[in-house]
Design a protein around this motif. Structure first.
Motif, PDB file in Angstrom:
ATOM      1  N   PRO A 125       0.517  -0.834   0.342  1.00 13.01           N
ATOM      2  CA  PRO A 125       0.378   0.049   0.172  1.00 13.01           C
ATOM      3  C   PRO A 125       0.800   1.192   0.529  1.00 13.01           C
ATOM      4  O   PRO A 125       0.758   2.233  -1.021  1.00 13.01           O
ATOM      5  N   ARG A 126       1.803   1.457   0.149  1.00 20.34           N
ATOM      6  CA  ARG A 126       2.707   2.506   0.218  1.00 20.34           C
ATOM      7  C   ARG A 126       3.246   2.712  -0.436  1.00 20.34           C
ATOM      8  O   ARG A 126       3.187   4.287  -1.066  1.00 20.34           O
ATOM      9  N   LEU A 127       3.488   1.926  -0.974  1.00 23.75           N
ATOM     10  CA  LEU A 127       3.971   2.157  -2.336  1.00 23.75           C
ATOM     11  C   LEU A 127       3.404   2.609  -3.709  1.00 23.75           C
ATOM     12  O   LEU A 127       3.725   3.045  -4.508  1.00 23.75           O
ATOM     13  N   SER A 128       2.225   2.131  -3.574  1.00 22.45           N
ATOM     14  CA  SER A 128       1.495   2.397  -4.353  1.00 22.45           C
ATOM     15  C   SER A 128       0.135   3.704  -4.122  1.00 22.45           C
ATOM     16  O   SER A 128      -0.764   4.182  -4.205  1.00 22.45           O
ATOM     17  N   GLY A 129       0.804   4.222  -2.732  1.00 21.23           N
ATOM     18  CA  GLY A 129      -0.184   5.657  -2.175  1.00 21.23           C
ATOM     19  C   GLY A 129      -0.466   6.175  -1.632  1.00 21.23           C
ATOM     20  O   GLY A 129      -0.996   6.973  -0.888  1.00 21.23           O
ATOM     21  N   SER A 130      -0.595   4.414  -0.042  1.00 20.71           N
ATOM     22  CA  SER A 130      -1.327   4.971   1.108  1.00 20.71           C
ATOM     23  C   SER A 130      -0.232   5.353   2.225  1.00 20.71           C
ATOM     24  O   SER A 130       0.956   5.074   1.665  1.00 20.71           O
ATOM     25  N   VAL A 131      -1.331   6.292   2.920  1.00 26.38           N
ATOM     26  CA  VAL A 131      -0.106   6.796   4.609  1.00 26.38           C
ATOM     27  C   VAL A 131      -0.075   5.728   5.230  1.00 26.38           C
ATOM     28  O   VAL A 131      -1.237   5.198   5.380  1.00 26.38           O
ATOM     29  N   VAL A 132       0.848   5.445   5.824  1.00 22.48           N
ATOM     30  CA  VAL A 132       1.279   4.679   6.523  1.00 22.48           C
ATOM     31  C   VAL A 132       1.228   5.275   8.249  1.00 22.48           C
ATOM     32  O   VAL A 132       2.549   5.946   8.093  1.00 22.48           O
ATOM     33  N   ILE A 133       0.341   4.812   8.961  1.00 18.79           N
ATOM     34  CA  ILE A 133       0.127   5.103  10.356  1.00 18.79           C
ATOM     35  C   ILE A 133       0.916   3.758  11.214  1.00 18.79           C
ATOM     36  O   ILE A 133       0.031   3.007  11.523  1.00 18.79           O
ATOM     37  N   VAL A 156      18.127  -6.531  22.964  1.00 19.70           N
ATOM     38  CA  VAL A 156      18.055  -4.994  22.988  1.00 19.70           C
ATOM     39  C   VAL A 156      18.088  -4.395  21.940  1.00 19.70           C
ATOM     40  O   VAL A 156      17.540  -3.621  21.638  1.00 19.70           O
ATOM     41  N   ARG A 157      19.558  -4.538  21.912  1.00 21.77           N
ATOM     42  CA  ARG A 157      19.456  -3.514  20.377  1.00 21.77           C
ATOM     43  C   ARG A 157      19.248  -3.855  19.318  1.00 21.77           C
ATOM     44  O   ARG A 157      19.347  -2.549  18.319  1.00 21.77           O
ATOM     45  N   LEU A 158      18.851  -5.256  18.755  1.00 21.11           N
ATOM     46  CA  LEU A 158      18.018  -5.720  18.173  1.00 21.11           C
ATOM     47  C   LEU A 158      16.153  -5.004  17.620  1.00 21.11           C
ATOM     48  O   LEU A 158      16.271  -4.402  16.765  1.00 21.11           O
ATOM     49  N   LEU A 159      16.216  -4.953  19.173  1.00 21.59           N
ATOM     50  CA  LEU A 159      14.227  -4.344  19.182  1.00 21.59           C
ATOM     51  C   LEU A 159      14.610  -3.258  19.105  1.00 21.59           C
ATOM     52  O   LEU A 159      13.528  -2.073  18.627  1.00 21.59           O
ATOM     53  N   ARG A 160      16.305  -2.451  19.987  1.00 22.63           N
ATOM     54  CA  ARG A 160      15.967  -0.986  19.356  1.00 22.63           C
ATOM     55  C   ARG A 160      16.245  -0.610  17.448  1.00 22.63           C
ATOM     56  O   ARG A 160      15.307   0.344  17.249  1.00 22.63           O
ATOM     57  N   MET A 161      17.396  -1.261  16.702  1.00 21.66           N
ATOM     58  CA  MET A 161      17.100  -1.145  15.716  1.00 21.66           C
ATOM     59  C   MET A 161      15.801  -1.580  14.733  1.00 21.66           C
ATOM     60  O   MET A 161      15.414  -0.603  13.882  1.00 21.66           O
ATOM     61  N   GLN A 162      15.119  -2.183  15.369  1.00 19.70           N
ATOM     62  CA  GLN A 162      13.633  -2.745  14.367  1.00 19.70           C
ATOM     63  C   GLN A 162      12.795  -1.804  14.779  1.00 19.70           C
ATOM     64  O   GLN A 162      11.931  -0.780  13.819  1.00 19.70           O
ATOM     65  N   GLU A 163      12.892  -0.743  15.999  1.00 21.41           N
ATOM     66  CA  GLU A 163      11.874   0.533  16.197  1.00 21.41           C
ATOM     67  C   GLU A 163      12.748   1.624  14.764  1.00 21.41           C
ATOM     68  O   GLU A 163      12.096   2.248  14.833  1.00 21.41           O
ATOM     69  N   LYS A 164      13.610   1.838  14.901  1.00 22.92           N
ATOM     70  CA  LYS A 164      14.459   3.363  14.107  1.00 22.92           C
ATOM     71  C   LYS A 164      13.635   2.848  12.874  1.00 22.92           C
ATOM     72  O   LYS A 164      13.447   4.049  12.056  1.00 22.92           O
ATOM     73  N   VAL A 165      14.525   1.556  12.514  1.00 24.79           N
ATOM     74  CA  VAL A 165      13.515   1.438  11.034  1.00 24.79           C
ATOM     75  C   VAL A 165      12.477   1.730  10.338  1.00 24.79           C
ATOM     76  O   VAL A 165      11.559   2.374   9.454  1.00 24.79           O
ATOM     77  N   SER A 166      11.445   0.713  11.661  1.00 24.39           N
ATOM     78  CA  SER A 166       9.797   1.348  11.716  1.00 24.39           C
ATOM     79  C   SER A 166       9.503   2.766  11.687  1.00 24.39           C
ATOM     80  O   SER A 166       8.622   3.240  11.372  1.00 24.39           O
ATOM     81  N   TYR A 167      10.178   3.063  12.782  1.00 21.67           N
ATOM     82  CA  TYR A 167       9.680   5.083  13.195  1.00 21.67           C
ATOM     83  C   TYR A 167       9.889   5.542  11.705  1.00 21.67           C
ATOM     84  O   TYR A 167       9.258   6.483  11.591  1.00 21.67           O
ATOM     85  N   ALA A 168      11.468   4.988  10.931  1.00 18.33           N
ATOM     86  CA  ALA A 168      11.175   5.836   9.387  1.00 18.33           C
ATOM     87  C   ALA A 168      11.176   5.585   8.286  1.00 18.33           C
ATOM     88  O   ALA A 168      10.251   6.507   7.985  1.00 18.33           O
ATOM     89  N   PHE A 169      10.008   4.204   8.970  1.00 18.98           N
ATOM     90  CA  PHE A 169       9.651   3.819   7.254  1.00 18.98           C
ATOM     91  C   PHE A 169       7.397   4.386   7.475  1.00 18.98           C
ATOM     92  O   PHE A 169       7.055   4.460   6.962  1.00 18.98           O
ATOM     93  N   ALA A 170       7.189   5.029   8.788  1.00 19.77           N
ATOM     94  CA  ALA A 170       6.191   5.188   8.659  1.00 19.77           C
ATOM     95  C   ALA A 170       6.155   6.884   8.666  1.00 19.77           C
ATOM     96  O   ALA A 170       7.020   7.931   8.826  1.00 19.77           O
ATOM     97  N   ASP A 171       5.229   6.742   7.827  1.00 18.19           N
ATOM     98  CA  ASP A 171       4.953   8.008   7.147  1.00 18.19           C
ATOM     99  C   ASP A 171       4.209   9.227   8.584  1.00 18.19           C
ATOM    100  O   ASP A 171       5.118  10.224   9.017  1.00 18.19           O
ATOM    101  N   ARG A 172       3.702   8.648   9.317  1.00 19.06           N
ATOM    102  CA  ARG A 172       3.443   9.484  10.975  1.00 19.06           C
ATOM    103  C   ARG A 172       2.931   8.087  11.999  1.00 19.06           C
ATOM    104  O   ARG A 172       3.296   7.224  11.843  1.00 19.06           O
ATOM    105  N   ILE A 173       2.971   8.713  13.495  1.00 24.03           N
ATOM    106  CA  ILE A 173       3.164   8.102  14.445  1.00 24.03           C
ATOM    107  C   ILE A 173       2.381   8.430  15.704  1.00 24.03           C
ATOM    108  O   ILE A 173       2.573   9.557  16.106  1.00 24.03           O
ATOM    109  N   ILE A 174       1.221   7.798  15.853  1.00 23.52           N
ATOM    110  CA  ILE A 174       0.400   7.873  17.217  1.00 23.52           C
ATOM    111  C   ILE A 174       0.982   7.155  18.389  1.00 23.52           C
ATOM    112  O   ILE A 174       1.602   6.206  17.779  1.00 23.52           O
TER     113      ILE A 174
END
Length: 406
Positions: A125-133, A156-174
């Motif tokens: 969906p993101r590649l086709s234009g949907s907003v990701v939250i 914990v280091r892996l969790l911080r890494m996946q967190e960073k990737v996820s936050y960057a991927f999302a358009d907005r965070i709630i």
């Protein structure tokens, strides 16, 4: 209502949860559906209580929300089971999101953590234009550190890494409270990307009761009520040890509404300490919880302090207050940010002695209990989902009608 050009658009939510038992996901989904969006929720197969009953259908419409249940059931087990569930929800949820994107005008995908990395299921969906939250209910690294993991551990280091990737991927965070806003910003998330939708109770389920004129309901027995999960984060054994301290002074009873992997340990502790006034009620339908609250004298929270506990806000605390229950709570950062000493009865986190002392004080000072309940009553109108719901609708209205806000 949402503006006309957003009204009728489709939104999909994905969550590793049982939809019917997750208040936050349901509240958000139903709020958007009530304001004209077509909402699809992809979730786990529902859990059933011991009484059995008919299984929910794989696909259903609940209060205007299209619910798509994946063929995966939640089981409390080891880390491998959780990893399996997360991976399968990501894969099957991603396929369902892709299918929804192909057949409807999917304007937004709203993913609830945990895990954060589940947001990558929205790649098509993101590649086709949907907003990701990404809706961050719990901060995963802090949660794992609170379970005695070292901050420097590989997990914990892996969790911080996946967190960073996820936050960057999302358009907005709630996220769920103001302490979490601070936490997200400290991790490098731009302030403009963050929206807080506080996790407050729904007044339709927990209407504010009449203020009682006497307390407790019966001087023959002080009834403590605990509602929620009995797990590592919620140290219910603390209450049992406090009850043992005052066993010869105050006639006290503890009722437990909920399940969890530490329940047996709590019940065994009660037996060891000869505290025979602990009753396990089990899971109770949400529409019956307020009746249980109205038959108790004190609402109890036993969350732990620390790196995770200081970010935590217990919705149950506000639910207790709406039903006229004075609240006993550990003094932790986020709770005190929302509720002052004039509203609650705080005790030192992790101290059964402090909890016992606070119970003694309450028992000996009914007028003070009623005074604090009255003070808390003045704050309840702004600690409700009805206020937060309008914030959520406004967030979506802005997002779906103004692409530059992505």
């Amino acid at each position: 209502m949402l503006p006309e050009r957003a009204n009728g658009a489709s939104v999909a939510m994905l969550a590793h949860t049982c939809y019917m038992r997750d208040p936050r996901v349901r509240r958000e989904a139903e709020a958007l559906a009530a304001h004209g969006l077509q909402v699809h929720v992809i979730s786990l197969s529902e859990q059933h209580d011991r009484r059995g009953g008919d299984r929910e259908p794989r696909h259903a419409i609940v209060n205007g929300v299209h619910v798509h249940r994946l063929p995966i059931r939640r089981r409390r087990a080891g880390a491998l089971r959780y990893l399996y569930e997360y991976v399968m929800v990501g894969l099957l949820g991603g396929l369902t999101l892709a299918r929804l994107r192909l057949r409807s005008k999917l304007r937004a995908v709203h993913v609830h953590n945990m895990p954060d990395l589940l947001v990558l299921a929205a790649i098509v969906p993101r590649l086709s234009g949907s907003v990701v939250i990404l809706d961050v209910h719990d901060p995963m690294p802090e949660l794992y550190i609170s379970w005695k993991h070292s901050p420097a551990s590989l997990t914990v280091r892996l969790l911080r890494m996946q967190e960073k990737v996820s936050y960057a991927f999302a358009d907005r965070i709630i996220s769920v409270n103001e302490s979490m806003r601070e936490n997200l910003q400290a991790k490098g998330v731009p302030p403009a990307k963050i929206t807080i939708i506080n996790n407050f109770p729904d007044e339709s389920l927990f209407p504010i009761s009449e203020l009682q004129t006497s307390w407790p309901r019966n001087r023959d027995c002080l009834v403590l009520l605990y509602c929620g999960t009995v797990s590592e984060h919620y140290d219910l054994g603390l209450a049992v040890r406090a009850m043992a301290r005052i066993a010869n002074e105050i006639p006290v009873k503890l009722r437990i509404l909920g399940e969890g992997n530490r329940l047996r340990e709590v019940l065994e502790l009660a037996a060891t300490l000869a505290v025979d006034s602990v009753e396990h009620v089990g899971l109770v339908p949400i529409d019956q919880v307020r009746s249980e609250m109205r038959n108790a004298d004190v609402g109890l929270s036993c969350h732990r302090a620390g790196i995770f506990g200081d970010l935590y806000f217990s919705t149950k605390i506000v639910e207790y207050l709406t039903q006229g229950l004075p609240v006993l709570s550990p003094r932790t950062h986020t709770i005190t940010k929302y509720l002052s000493d004039d509203c609650l009865f705080y005790f030192e986190p992790g101290s059964d002695e402090a909890l016992a002392d606070t119970l003694r004080f309450m028992w000996q000072n009914p007028p003070e209990v009623l005074r604090r309940l009255g003070q808390a009553r003045t704050l309840l109108p702004r600690l409700s989902w009805q206020t937060e719901k309008q914030k959520l609708v406004s967030f979506y209205s802005d997002l779906l009608t103004n692409p530059s806000l992505r």
